[in-house]
Design a protein around this motif. Structure first.
Motif, PDB file in Angstrom:
ATOM      1  N   SER A 372       0.153   8.923  17.020  1.00  0.00           N
ATOM      2  CA  SER A 372       1.593   7.883  18.043  1.00  0.00           C
ATOM      3  C   SER A 372       2.202   9.012  18.975  1.00  0.00           C
ATOM      4  O   SER A 372       2.928   8.159  19.752  1.00  0.00           O
ATOM      5  N   ALA A 373       2.096   9.730  19.025  1.00  0.00           N
ATOM      6  CA  ALA A 373       3.355  10.717  19.748  1.00  0.00           C
ATOM      7  C   ALA A 373       2.816  10.891  21.416  1.00  0.00           C
ATOM      8  O   ALA A 373       3.448  10.881  22.352  1.00  0.00           O
ATOM      9  N   ARG A 414       5.612   3.736  20.122  1.00  0.00           N
ATOM     10  CA  ARG A 414       6.629   5.770  19.126  1.00  0.00           C
ATOM     11  C   ARG A 414       6.529   4.957  17.659  1.00  0.00           C
ATOM     12  O   ARG A 414       6.341   5.939  16.650  1.00  0.00           O
ATOM     13  N   LYS A 415       5.986   3.603  17.385  1.00  0.00           N
ATOM     14  CA  LYS A 415       5.922   3.213  16.107  1.00  0.00           C
ATOM     15  C   LYS A 415       4.891   2.956  15.717  1.00  0.00           C
ATOM     16  O   LYS A 415       4.767   2.315  14.683  1.00  0.00           O
ATOM     17  N   MET A 416       4.337   2.209  16.963  1.00  0.00           N
ATOM     18  CA  MET A 416       2.538   2.307  16.310  1.00  0.00           C
ATOM     19  C   MET A 416       1.583   2.951  16.234  1.00  0.00           C
ATOM     20  O   MET A 416       1.829   4.092  16.662  1.00  0.00           O
ATOM     21  N   PRO A 417       1.446   2.838  14.766  1.00  0.00           N
ATOM     22  CA  PRO A 417       0.106   4.181  14.430  1.00  0.00           C
ATOM     23  C   PRO A 417      -0.822   4.626  15.242  1.00  0.00           C
ATOM     24  O   PRO A 417      -1.890   3.543  15.508  1.00  0.00           O
ATOM     25  N   VAL A 418      -1.357   4.919  15.511  1.00  0.00           N
ATOM     26  CA  VAL A 418      -3.231   5.483  16.274  1.00  0.00           C
ATOM     27  C   VAL A 418      -3.936   6.046  14.921  1.00  0.00           C
ATOM     28  O   VAL A 418      -4.705   5.097  14.922  1.00  0.00           O
ATOM     29  N   HIS A 419      -3.490   6.183  14.084  1.00  0.00           N
ATOM     30  CA  HIS A 419      -4.375   7.301  13.328  1.00  0.00           C
ATOM     31  C   HIS A 419      -3.294   6.975  11.754  1.00  0.00           C
ATOM     32  O   HIS A 419      -2.293   7.172  11.683  1.00  0.00           O
ATOM     33  N   THR A 420      -5.061   7.306  10.800  1.00  0.00           N
ATOM     34  CA  THR A 420      -4.139   7.475   9.912  1.00  0.00           C
ATOM     35  C   THR A 420      -3.195   8.595   9.367  1.00  0.00           C
ATOM     36  O   THR A 420      -2.510   8.511   8.537  1.00  0.00           O
ATOM     37  N   THR A 421      -2.972   9.443  10.335  1.00  0.00           N
ATOM     38  CA  THR A 421      -2.383  10.765   9.889  1.00  0.00           C
ATOM     39  C   THR A 421      -0.735  10.351  10.541  1.00  0.00           C
ATOM     40  O   THR A 421       0.309  10.789   9.557  1.00  0.00           O
ATOM     41  N   ASP A 422      -0.705   9.261  10.919  1.00  0.00           N
ATOM     42  CA  ASP A 422       0.520   8.622  10.926  1.00  0.00           C
ATOM     43  C   ASP A 422       1.362   7.341  10.093  1.00  0.00           C
ATOM     44  O   ASP A 422       1.990   7.528  10.032  1.00  0.00           O
ATOM     45  N   VAL A 423       0.623   7.813   9.334  1.00  0.00           N
ATOM     46  CA  VAL A 423       0.799   6.663   8.122  1.00  0.00           C
ATOM     47  C   VAL A 423       1.631   7.391   7.381  1.00  0.00           C
ATOM     48  O   VAL A 423       1.214   8.457   6.853  1.00  0.00           O
ATOM     49  N   LEU A 424       2.967   7.247   6.919  1.00  0.00           N
ATOM     50  CA  LEU A 424       3.566   7.474   5.710  1.00  0.00           C
ATOM     51  C   LEU A 424       3.306   6.959   4.777  1.00  0.00           C
ATOM     52  O   LEU A 424       3.620   5.849   4.312  1.00  0.00           O
ATOM     53  N   TYR A 425       3.179   7.996   3.936  1.00  0.00           N
ATOM     54  CA  TYR A 425       3.100   8.077   2.453  1.00  0.00           C
ATOM     55  C   TYR A 425       2.789   9.508   1.839  1.00  0.00           C
ATOM     56  O   TYR A 425       3.319  10.820   2.248  1.00  0.00           O
ATOM     57  N   ASP A 426       2.949   9.364  -0.158  1.00  0.00           N
ATOM     58  CA  ASP A 426       2.759  10.925  -0.615  1.00  0.00           C
ATOM     59  C   ASP A 426       1.479  10.269  -1.272  1.00  0.00           C
ATOM     60  O   ASP A 426       1.384   9.725  -1.372  1.00  0.00           O
ATOM     61  N   PRO A 427       1.043  11.558  -0.794  1.00  0.00           N
ATOM     62  CA  PRO A 427      -0.394  11.763  -1.100  1.00  0.00           C
ATOM     63  C   PRO A 427      -0.724  11.305  -2.504  1.00  0.00           C
ATOM     64  O   PRO A 427      -2.421  10.613  -3.238  1.00  0.00           O
ATOM     65  N   GLY A 428       0.228  12.480  -3.526  1.00  0.00           N
ATOM     66  CA  GLY A 428      -0.039  12.472  -4.306  1.00  0.00           C
ATOM     67  C   GLY A 428       0.169  10.925  -5.028  1.00  0.00           C
ATOM     68  O   GLY A 428      -0.761  10.783  -6.230  1.00  0.00           O
TER      69      GLY A 428
END
Length: 477
Positions: A372-373, A414-428
């Motif tokens: 996104s950046a 800026r708010k548009m995710p491009v990669h799964t790393t841009d997705v906000l989540y808790d891995p556990g």
């Protein structure tokens, strides 16, 4: 001006002088001090030979950089954490690479006489007295770039000095003396023996200078843009055009309804209006390179010139130019992307937020951006390029409206995710919902597309809820 010399420089000069040799600050540091600007580097000149300077350094406990400069009469000292070049007085003769046939001079005046421009041919002693045998101080006051002695002789010693004239014009905002401009035009073949690396560096510094348009104007007016330098590959030299694409723009007319100036003048003003960013300056320089080409240039019903599709043609040219300059692939792709899209913000009538959102989403999925950046930076740069392009028309423009669209689109990016790393989540937490990490690789691309589509928000809570629904759909849980 002694108070302006750093303590470590005064210390070096004093130690050399104590051994019976002369030592002065020379070149750009003196020029910058006279201009009231902070000096970036302090270079020293002396009548001591390199081995004598090295001996003094050893006695003082100063480190020398052995592999740099010694063969060219220069010793690089490291004193108080600062690298300082100490050069023996020079008396260079002809050679197209710097110091290619080095000889030592006998005096400070002889050394200064071999320098490129009068504003760089001044020295300062320990007491702060300026030695100015070629009236460099006057040329500083008059804001003119003039060579020491005959321009043709200085350029014969090193053809890169012709590009340096462009660069100093851009850095200082000075004018080039007419004799210098004439001598450049008469000695263009000297460029053939210059390496691409050296020419490219001067053009880079010209582009990043405070007055790039002035240096670029000299580059074209003198004929330098139409020359060829050299690249050595696999032991063979081949010629590389500098920037002949720019010559065609000079005098290329535009519709006076939208532009006050021809394409080249407009280009110069666009470059001047962009921030000092290497990507943006290249994009501004080449943004209209496609204008006037067959298949692009036509006439409207009033007989005025039009160039529909010039942005696409220009993007191809930009990619070719930057590949020729052997610039990094990322930079080439970004400049071409900007050139290809620089007309997008110029006509927002009929476009709405949904249209822009679809555009940003399409770019996010194009594979061109890492995250996104990266996407947001590209849209910010595009907004800056469009702003400069509009300001450089000299005519009316949808200033605030266009800038607002650009800012809103950059915020969308800026708010548009491009990669799964841009997705906000808790891995556990997410792994627990999905029953383990193995399913993550299947779920994440799916939720990424849904966030891009706007059906799922990019928050930890919404991603978790989406994961629960996804599990129910796929595993009937």
């Amino acid at each position: 001006m002694r108070e302006y010399l750093p303590e470590y420089i005064r210390g070096i000069i004093s130690r050399i002088r104590n051994q019976g040799y002369e030592a002065h600050v020379a070149g750009g540091a003196v020029r910058d001090q006279l201009l009231g600007r902070p000096a970036k580097d302090f270079d020293l000149v002396t009548d001591a030979r390199p081995e004598q300077v090295a001996e003094i350094a050893g006695a003082c406990g100063w480190r020398t950089v052995q592999e740099l400069g010694r063969n060219f009469g220069t010793v690089v000292l490291v004193v108080a954490g600062n690298a300082v070049e100490v050069a023996t007085y020079r008396g260079e003769v002809s050679g197209q690479e710097p110091r290619s046939q080095q000889t030592f001079g006998k005096s400070l005046i002889e050394d200064l006489a071999r320098r490129d421009f009068t504003i760089n041919a001044m020295a300062m002693n320990l007491q702060g007295r300026v030695i100015d045998p070629f009236n460099g101080g006057k040329d500083l006051a008059d804001k003119v770039i003039r060579t020491v002695g005959k321009a043709a002789e200085r350029f014969a010693e090193d053809g890169l000095r012709m590009f340096r004239a462009c660069r100093f014009t851009a850095e200082l905002g000075f004018a080039v003396d007419h004799t210098v401009l004439e001598a450049i035009s008469e000695n263009l073949t000297l460029v053939n023996n210059l390496s691409l690396e050296r020419v490219r560096e001067e053009i880079k510094r010209t582009l990043l200078a405070p007055w790039p348009h002035l240096g670029l104007a000299v580059l074209v007016a003198s004929g330098l843009a139409g020359t060829e330098c050299s690249v050595k590959e696999y032991g063979q030299c081949r010629r590389v055009p500098v920037l002949p694409e720019l010559h065609r723009l000079a005098g290329l007319t535009q519709n006076p309804r939208y532009h006050n100036w021809d394409v080249w003048e407009h280009t110069l003003r666009t470059v001047a209006a962009t921030p000092q960013d290497y990507v943006l300056r290249w994009a501004a320089l080449l943004h209209d390179a496609g204008k006037g080409l067959p298949g692009v240039r036509s006439r409207d019903e009033d007989g005025q010139p039009t160039d529909h599709g010039h942005e696409r043609a220009g993007a191809i040219i930009a990619a070719d130019v930057l590949e020729r300059f052997q610039l990094p692939g990322k930079l080439r792709r970004r400049v071409a992307w900007l050139v290809a899209r620089h007309m997008r913000f110029h006509a927002q009538d009929g476009e709405n937020i949904n249209t822009l959102t679809r555009w940003v989403r399409k770019e996010a999925r194009s594979g061109e951006f890492r995250n996104s950046a990266d996407l947001a930076q590209a849209f910010y740069q595009l907004g800056e390029l469009c702003r400069a392009d509009l300001l450089a028309t000299g005519r009316f423009f949808q200033g605030n409206a266009t800038f607002n669209w650009a800012e809103r689109t950059a915020e969308m990016a800026r708010k548009m995710p491009v990669h799964t790393t841009d997705v906000l989540y808790d891995p556990g937490e997410l792994s627990a919902v999905l029953g383990g990490k193995a399913v993550l690789g299947v779920f994440m691309p799916d939720v990424l597309r849904r966030i891009q589509d706007g059906s799922v928000g990019n928050t930890r809570e919404e991603v978790i809820e989406a994961a629960r629904k996804w599990m129910r759909r796929h595993f009937a849980l």
